[in-house]
Motif scaffolding. Structure first.
Motif, mmCIF file in Angstrom:
data_model
loop_
_atom_site.group_PDB
_atom_site.id
_atom_site.type_symbol
_atom_site.label_atom_id
_atom_site.label_comp_id
_atom_site.label_asym_id
_atom_site.label_seq_id
_atom_site.Cartn_x
_atom_site.Cartn_y
_atom_site.Cartn_z
ATOM 1 N N ARG A 253 -6.046 3.736 -3.062
ATOM 2 C CA ARG A 253 -5.232 2.443 -3.266
ATOM 3 C C ARG A 253 -5.069 1.855 -1.621
ATOM 4 O O ARG A 253 -5.287 2.236 -0.942
ATOM 5 C CB ARG A 253 -4.190 3.039 -3.823
ATOM 6 N N VAL A 254 -4.675 0.532 -2.013
ATOM 7 C CA VAL A 254 -3.967 0.069 -0.794
ATOM 8 C C VAL A 254 -2.599 0.427 -0.425
ATOM 9 O O VAL A 254 -1.883 0.826 -1.257
ATOM 10 C CB VAL A 254 -4.046 -1.421 -1.378
ATOM 11 N N SER A 290 -0.556 -7.325 2.431
ATOM 12 C CA SER A 290 -1.102 -6.996 0.946
ATOM 13 C C SER A 290 -2.276 -7.853 0.658
ATOM 14 O O SER A 290 -3.162 -7.326 0.005
ATOM 15 C CB SER A 290 -0.111 -6.786 -0.062
ATOM 16 N N VAL A 294 -5.899 -6.313 -0.365
ATOM 17 C CA VAL A 294 -6.467 -6.219 -1.715
ATOM 18 C C VAL A 294 -7.788 -6.966 -1.634
ATOM 19 O O VAL A 294 -8.527 -6.349 -2.233
ATOM 20 C CB VAL A 294 -5.242 -7.143 -2.558
ATOM 21 N N ILE A 302 -1.589 -0.858 -5.389
ATOM 22 C CA ILE A 302 -0.802 -0.827 -4.195
ATOM 23 C C ILE A 302 0.135 0.092 -4.206
ATOM 24 O O ILE A 302 0.934 0.190 -5.141
ATOM 25 C CB ILE A 302 -0.378 -2.168 -3.975
ATOM 26 N N TYR A 326 0.614 -9.656 -8.362
ATOM 27 C CA TYR A 326 -0.456 -8.820 -8.594
ATOM 28 C C TYR A 326 -0.788 -8.577 -10.232
ATOM 29 O O TYR A 326 -1.616 -8.167 -10.521
ATOM 30 C CB TYR A 326 -0.621 -7.740 -7.774
ATOM 31 N N ILE A 331 -3.498 -5.356 -10.962
ATOM 32 C CA ILE A 331 -3.264 -4.415 -9.892
ATOM 33 C C ILE A 331 -2.062 -3.873 -10.094
ATOM 34 O O ILE A 331 -1.038 -4.528 -10.267
ATOM 35 C CB ILE A 331 -3.438 -5.194 -8.607
#
Lengths: 607, 227
Positions: A253-254, A290, A294, A302, A326, A331
């Protein structure tokens, strides 16, 4: 040769590099091997690696490459085919690098460090290294007590990497050009305030085994090494991309780092002190960040990273804006370490529309008395009200995290764990029967308390392995409700962790001997072999209990006294006394505790 | 109004280091590449929407593929060349999109059409008079071999009807066109083991270098043409 080997090991993609956003460079002046002493999937999930990788690689003169601990099967293949430990980006053996840097995240990785140095063909003890060997450098949270590893490292960097690595590498480049010796460089490095070079300090011991003196042995060595911290989190470097692994890792994940530090001051928690003061990032900075993360990763999640996300002052704003931005792109926003209240529950509802995850509380101790001792601000009322709110929202699973063996703990406190779990079950049953289609499930688990350096409990004795066993057995036999499941950690690992966390230089030989006997991946239950460690203690003539189970006095020289985290010993003594009296200390925002971190001139101290 | 179903077939190469990622990881890899490339992919309906993407045939871990195939469904049409370029900008070394073709409304999926595949196998040693040995083997009426099926039960099967072409080169390379797909399927390792056993040679599959060079459908006239 490597090709054929890779087909004979589990998950060969651990060993090939080639990930999305991997940095590819031509020859560079400085080659830095960033080593994570655990398996690939764990290391690749670590935010610090992602930050420092791009931070170092933003320099055109430096090539930072990654190295992870090869899993048991790969190690066997490498050893039998004489393949030295190599870096993933180029496949070059790390023995030929300028720097081999280890991030020290967890004490139970220490034998993996020895193993990796050995696999690389680099002399394990720093004293055996020559001009052609890399400089071995350590950093990360465990570097705050570097002594149990002091014999294996040339340098420890104390604190946050973004602050002094540029200066340090510039210095190295200059030094390399002028053809100076390794020894001279190590001396020069000490002009940077966060650099600790163990060989320039001498230790003597008293007859009872405690430290008699700890002194610099050359004029360049400062008596105190000061941790480095980033003052402004909005202007500090943060990568605009992440390495995206080709195989599933622990966290795919971010990650957005919301702030460093924690205002809470839980007395068992080392992170809560070593990262002081709290320094936040602005919500706008995080949103900007972000977008590129992304776009450059293709991740579907995230995660907000911090020690206590609910304490972020712009939390509502950030969460709402992220959701707005998002949710249409499918997301997910993941929110670990949230305090359970109306807002966080509503948020969780919006974030996870489909699958209702379980509710997690970390009361850490079973009674209010003991929670006051450890300064954990969570009350029984908070937990029961939070649970009730969540139950009315349709949730029916609760997880509770506790510690056992905390200072001053009695059997009554342990019974409090049982009580609390039972009360949550009762709370659920207050809901009319027709409105609760599924039965409740409560999972309570206890970890064994490990006293850590730079906490008010750094002088405390740890419970012995047999005491831990008695305690967990007591809790286990008292858990009688069928809706409550109880799990607990094996105490042997925690006992070794306590030794490695608060050990002195003599522990180096124990670690080395344990590794020789076959210890590695000690953090993995299936690989931890307690008897090897006991044997290593036996053979080196040291006592495990001396390090783990002995109450230390305030005037004793502690092995980490030469490291300064900016929080005074006086403050810790005061906190330790307040703990004994069951007195709480307000969080940093409620009232300054005068810990000393204000001297850094930034963060929560100046809000 | 019925929405037009817009589908594309991508052909791609998976080789070198990318051989070491398995099929599920490859799926994830493509999903992320599609996201980064901002391709207007369609999502499935339901609780857990996922990208409409289907591979014709998983490529086993360790094997190179020079003409692999995946079908994707998009929300709106995109020029084939542009699609190829945008995706290729997201590919790591060892992966490349070689061709993109828009599928007709009634065309079957690659997985449904797949009937055969070509393999090139580099052996672990030179085998003297390899071509003659293969020709000799071809005279046998049946190629009986043990196959391990579900629940670890072994059964004897005749694999000869599943082998459409078999030849060799320089005593070290074997080319084979074999049945592949949902109707009839032969795994290349089973064929290679049969041949090694037949020649009385010790067999270690991991020492062979295997490349899948083409995937085929079967035309009505019985001819094989690439997907």
């Amino acid at each position: 040769m490597l090709d054929e080997i890779l087909l004979r090991v589990e998950k060969p993609a651990r060993y090939i590099g080639n990930e999305i956003n991997m940095v590819v460079k031509d020859k560079c002046d400085i080659n830095f091997a960033f080593c994570f002493p655990d398996v690939y999937e764990v290391g690749m999930s670590h935010l610090g690696l992602q930050i420092l990788y791009y931070f170092l690689n933003r320099r055109s003169d430096t090539y930072c490459q990654r190295v992870f601990a090869p899993w048991i099967d790969m190690e066997a293949q490498m050893r039998s085919h004489n393949i030295p430990l190599y870096a993933l980006e180029t496949g070059d053996p790390i023995k030929n690098f300028d720097f081999v840097g280890f991030t020290l995240q967890y004490e139970m990785c220490y034998t993996n460090i020895i193993n990796m140095l050995d696999l690389a063909g680099i002399p394990v003890y720093a004293r055996d290294r020559g001009e052609d060997d890399p400089i071995v450098i350590g950093g990360g949270p465990c570097a705050y007590n570097p002594e149990p590893l002091a014999d294996f490292f040339d340098i420890f960097y104390i604190g946050e990497g973004e602050v002094y690595y540029d200066e340090f590498l510039d210095m190295y480049k200059q030094h390399k050009k002028s053809g100076g010796s390794r020894h001279d460089f190590l001396k020069k490095a000490m002009s940077i305030p966060c650099m600790y070079v163990p060989e320039f300090y001498d230790v003597t011991y008293n007859a009872d085994g405690t430290l008699a003196s700890f002194k610099p042995n050359c004029p360049e060595a400062p008596p105190k090494i000061k941790k480095a911290i980033v003052k402004d989190m909005d202007s500090v470097f943060y990568p605009d991309k992440q390495l995206v692994p080709l195989i599933e890792v622990v966290h795919d994940r971010v990650t957005l780092e919301v702030f460093r530090g924690c205002i809470r001051g839980c007395r068992f928690c080392q992170a809560g002190y070593i990262y002081r003061p709290v320094r936040e990032k602005n919500a706008q900075t995080l949103i900007d960040c972000s977008r590129s993360l992304v776009a450059n990763s293709g991740h579907e999640e995230i995660s907000l990273s911090s020690l206590s996300t609910s304490d972020y002052r712009q939390f509502k704003e950030l969460a709402n804006r992220l959701l707005e931005l998002y949710s249409k792109d499918k997301i997910n926003i993941s929110l670990p370490s949230l305090r359970i209240d109306a807002f966080s529950l509503e948020l969780m509802q919006r974030v996870q529309e489909v699958r209702k995850s379980s509710l997690t509380f970390a009361p850490e101790a079973g009674t209010q008395r003991l929670r006051n001792v450890i300064n954990k601000g969570l009350t029984e009322e908070d937990i029961l009200n939070g649970s009730a709110l969540a139950f009315s929202g349709g949730r029916n699973r609760v997880k509770l995290y506790f510690m056992c063996g905390l200072p001053t703990e009695t059997d009554e406190d342990l019974m409090g764990i049982v009580d609390l779990a039972n009360k949550i079950v009762d709370k659920y049953h207050e809901i009319p029967k027709e409105e609760r289609p599924r039965p409740i499930s409560v999972v309570a688990s206890t970890a064994c308390f490990v006293p850590k350096p730079f906490t008010p409990f750094q002088w405390s004795a740890q419970a012995t392995v047999s005491e831990f066993m008695r305690k967990t057995k007591l809790v286990k036999t008292s858990m009688t409700k069928k809706q409550v499941k109880y799990t607990y950690h094996e105490p042997e690992t925690s006992s070794m962790e306590a030794v490695l966390a608060r050990g002195d230089r003599r522990i180096c030989d124990v670690i080395f001997r344990a590794w020789q006997l076959g210890a590695k991946f000690d953090g993995w239950t299936e690989h931890f072999k307690y008897e090897l460690w006991l044997k290593a203690f036996d053979e080196t003539g040291l006592s495990k209990d001396f390090y783990a189970c002995r109450e230390r006095s305030y005037d004793e020289i502690l092995p980490w006294d030469h490291i300064s985290i900016g929080v005074s010993k006086k403050f810790f003594i005061n906190e330790a006394e307040k703990a004994k009296a069951g007195e709480v200390t307000p969080n940093c925002r409620a009232e300054c505790g005068m810990c000393g971190a204000k001297a850094f001139g930034c963060g929560v101290c100046y809000e | 109004m019925n929405k037009e179903i817009i589908r594309y077939r991508l052909k791609f190469i998976k080789t070198d280091k990318m051989r070491y990622i398995g099929h599920l990881d490859l799926l994830k890899y493509f999903q992320r590449a599609v996201k980064r490339a901002e391709i207007p992919i369609s999502f499935s309906q339901g609780f857990n929407p996922h990208q409409q993407m289907s591979f014709s045939m998983p490529l086993p871990l360790g094997m190179s593929g020079l003409s692999e195939s995946v079908d994707i469904r998009l929300e709106h049409a995109v020029d084939c060349e542009e699609l190829k370029e945008r995706l290729n900008r997201q590919m790591s070394s060892g992966m490349e999109i070689t061709d993109v073709r828009k599928l007709g409304e009634n065309e079957d999926s690659g997985a449904a059409l797949l009937a055969a595949a070509d393999y090139t196998v580099t052996l672990d040693r030179k085998i003297e008079d390899l071509e003659e040995k293969l020709t000799e083997t071809a005279l046998d009426a049946e190629w009986l071999t043990e196959k391990t099926g579900k629940k670890n039960k072994t059964r004897t099967v005749d694999i000869k009807p599943l082998v459409y072409e078999l030849s060799s080169q320089n005593d070290i390379t074997v080319h084979a066109k074999i049945a592949t797909g949902s109707n009839a399927n032969l795994k290349i390792d089973l064929l290679m083991k049969y041949l090694y056993d037949k020649m009385g040679l010790e067999f270690d599959y991991l020492k062979l270098k295997v490349t899948r060079t083409e995937l085929y459908k079967r035309e009505e006239n019985g001819e094989f043409t690439p997907l």
